[in-house]
Design a protein around this motif. Structure first.
Motif, PDB file in Angstrom:
ATOM      1  N   THR A  85      10.221   0.638  -4.806  1.00  0.00           N
ATOM      2  CA  THR A  85       9.800   1.883  -5.448  1.00  0.00           C
ATOM      3  C   THR A  85      10.998   2.806  -5.596  1.00  0.00           C
ATOM      4  O   THR A  85      11.941   2.742  -4.800  1.00  0.00           O
ATOM      5  CB  THR A  85       8.719   2.609  -4.627  1.00  0.00           C
ATOM      6  N   MET A  86      10.933   3.684  -6.567  1.00  0.00           N
ATOM      7  CA  MET A  86      12.027   4.621  -6.767  1.00  0.00           C
ATOM      8  C   MET A  86      12.173   5.570  -5.579  1.00  0.00           C
ATOM      9  O   MET A  86      13.267   6.062  -5.299  1.00  0.00           O
ATOM     10  CB  MET A  86      11.834   5.417  -8.055  1.00  0.00           C
ATOM     11  N   SER A 132      10.033   4.811   3.276  1.00  0.00           N
ATOM     12  CA  SER A 132      10.853   4.143   4.293  1.00  0.00           C
ATOM     13  C   SER A 132      10.540   2.654   4.370  1.00  0.00           C
ATOM     14  O   SER A 132      11.439   1.832   4.599  1.00  0.00           O
ATOM     15  CB  SER A 132      10.651   4.797   5.658  1.00  0.00           C
ATOM     16  N   SER A 133       9.283   2.286   4.149  1.00  0.00           N
ATOM     17  CA  SER A 133       8.940   0.857   4.179  1.00  0.00           C
ATOM     18  C   SER A 133       9.622   0.115   3.033  1.00  0.00           C
ATOM     19  O   SER A 133      10.106  -1.013   3.206  1.00  0.00           O
ATOM     20  CB  SER A 133       7.422   0.666   4.107  1.00  0.00           C
ATOM     21  N   LYS A 134       9.703   0.751   1.879  1.00  0.00           N
ATOM     22  CA  LYS A 134      10.340   0.105   0.739  1.00  0.00           C
ATOM     23  C   LYS A 134      11.868   0.148   0.847  1.00  0.00           C
ATOM     24  O   LYS A 134      12.554  -0.745   0.330  1.00  0.00           O
ATOM     25  CB  LYS A 134       9.871   0.758  -0.558  1.00  0.00           C
ATOM     26  N   ILE A 140       0.848  -1.180   0.000  1.00  0.00           N
ATOM     27  CA  ILE A 140       0.000   0.000   0.000  1.00  0.00           C
ATOM     28  C   ILE A 140       0.883   1.229   0.000  1.00  0.00           C
ATOM     29  O   ILE A 140       2.025   1.200   0.479  1.00  0.00           O
ATOM     30  CB  ILE A 140      -0.969   0.024   1.199  1.00  0.00           C
ATOM     31  N   PHE A 141       0.366   2.318  -0.549  1.00  0.00           N
ATOM     32  CA  PHE A 141       1.200   3.506  -0.707  1.00  0.00           C
ATOM     33  C   PHE A 141       0.444   4.781  -0.357  1.00  0.00           C
ATOM     34  O   PHE A 141       0.183   5.634  -1.199  1.00  0.00           O
ATOM     35  CB  PHE A 141       1.773   3.596  -2.133  1.00  0.00           C
ATOM     36  N   ASP A 182       1.354   1.139  11.200  1.00  0.00           N
ATOM     37  CA  ASP A 182       1.314  -0.312  11.358  1.00  0.00           C
ATOM     38  C   ASP A 182       0.853  -0.997  10.072  1.00  0.00           C
ATOM     39  O   ASP A 182       1.428  -2.020   9.658  1.00  0.00           O
ATOM     40  CB  ASP A 182       0.374  -0.701  12.504  1.00  0.00           C
ATOM     41  N   ALA A 183      -0.173  -0.443   9.430  1.00  0.00           N
ATOM     42  CA  ALA A 183      -0.709  -1.068   8.218  1.00  0.00           C
ATOM     43  C   ALA A 183       0.325  -1.107   7.104  1.00  0.00           C
ATOM     44  O   ALA A 183       0.475  -2.120   6.407  1.00  0.00           O
ATOM     45  CB  ALA A 183      -1.958  -0.322   7.761  1.00  0.00           C
ATOM     46  N   VAL A 184       1.056  -0.008   6.919  1.00  0.00           N
ATOM     47  CA  VAL A 184       2.062   0.055   5.858  1.00  0.00           C
ATOM     48  C   VAL A 184       3.199  -0.923   6.137  1.00  0.00           C
ATOM     49  O   VAL A 184       3.614  -1.687   5.252  1.00  0.00           O
ATOM     50  CB  VAL A 184       2.599   1.485   5.702  1.00  0.00           C
ATOM     51  N   TYR A 185       3.698  -0.926   7.350  1.00  0.00           N
ATOM     52  CA  TYR A 185       4.823  -1.819   7.649  1.00  0.00           C
ATOM     53  C   TYR A 185       4.397  -3.282   7.730  1.00  0.00           C
ATOM     54  O   TYR A 185       5.172  -4.176   7.377  1.00  0.00           O
ATOM     55  CB  TYR A 185       5.533  -1.360   8.928  1.00  0.00           C
ATOM     56  N   ASP A 186       3.157  -3.526   8.164  1.00  0.00           N
ATOM     57  CA  ASP A 186       2.677  -4.916   8.197  1.00  0.00           C
ATOM     58  C   ASP A 186       2.650  -5.520   6.799  1.00  0.00           C
ATOM     59  O   ASP A 186       3.059  -6.668   6.605  1.00  0.00           O
ATOM     60  CB  ASP A 186       1.272  -4.979   8.810  1.00  0.00           C
ATOM     61  N   LEU A 187       2.151  -4.762   5.813  1.00  0.00           N
ATOM     62  CA  LEU A 187       2.011  -5.305   4.463  1.00  0.00           C
ATOM     63  C   LEU A 187       3.288  -5.156   3.641  1.00  0.00           C
ATOM     64  O   LEU A 187       3.680  -6.078   2.924  1.00  0.00           O
ATOM     65  CB  LEU A 187       0.850  -4.624   3.742  1.00  0.00           C
TER      66      LEU A 187
END
Length: 241
Positions: free
Chosen positions: A136-137, A151-153, A87-88, A102-107
């Motif tokens: 992602t770039m 940061s998640s990517k 998700i982005f 939490d949602a971004v890092y979980d997925l």
């Protein structure tokens, strides 16, 4: 057997369809059963092999269930894993809630981690396998409003290199692609902002999902046999300038 997460639309669907065209039996994993079955139907209509697996990937147990079911359908093995689900959300850092973080890092981070933890050891035991993480770039440079997503990517990029070091000596190739702006159902809401972001790159346009899928297919294929731990920009040249 190839497992593609987030494969019910966009880059994931394009990847699943392309891998099936090239002979893989593809497991289309995602949340939306109707869209997933539509991808499966397109693959089968073209003579390919595909099955849909429902997966939320919101926690470790969901990832473990997916890995188990994929292994069962694969007759005891999964040869290719494409960690595409993500998700982005964009927006100011101060407006991101703890639930958003939490949602971004979980997925984006934990789901790939748990899938690799479950599937890569068996690949290593067999002495072969390929894993591609979709990054992602904006994992490469700072963009206002994209701190959480980027940061998640960036974490996923480091995991890619660490997994290459861990599993590469046992025949498992782990790489990542970094797409630039891409026309998908998920990015449609960006409207002209997508074109404006793409205009900053030498290519000057957004990518089509199939173009990203081609890079993923290369990395999982035999012609990329000497490519390990690579973070491949597929961004129209944006990170090169």
């Amino acid at each position: 057997m190839a497992l593609v997460t987030g494969a019910t639309s966009g880059i994931g669907a394009a990847t699943a369809e392309l891998l099936a065209e090239r002979g893989a039996h593809v497991l289309v994993a995602g949340r939306d059963a109707a869209r997933g079955e539509a991808v499966v139907a397109r693959v089968r209509d073209r003579g390919g092999k595909a099955d849909f697996l429902s997966a939320e990937l919101a926690d470790a147990e969901s990832a473990r269930r997916l890995a188990h079911r994929a292994t069962e359908l694969g007759g005891g093995r999964v040869d290719i894993l494409v960690n595409n689900a993500g998700i982005f959300p964009f927006g100011p850092t101060a407006e991101a809630s703890p639930a958003d973080v939490d949602a971004v890092y979980d997925l984006n981070v934990k789901a790939p981690f748990h899938l690799v933890a479950r599937l890569a050891p068996a690949m290593a035991e067999r002495g072969s396998g390929a894993i591609v993480n979709v990054s992602t770039m904006v994992a490469e440079y700072g963009v206002a409003g994209m701190a959480l997503y980027g940061s998640s990517k960036a974490a996923l990029n480091l995991l890619t290199k660490a997994w290459a070091a861990e599993f590469g000596p046992h025949g498992v190739r782990v790489n990542a692609v970094e797409p630039g702006p891409t026309r998908t159902g998920g990015t449609a809401a960006m409207g002209e902002n997508l074109d404006a972001l793409a205009a900053q790159a030498p290519a000057g346009r957004p990518a089509e999902a199939r173009e990203i899928a081609e890079a993923i297919a290369y990395l999982v294929g035999d012609t990329a046999s000497f490519v390990q731990g690579a973070i491949v920009p597929v961004d129209g040249g944006r990170t090169a300038v």
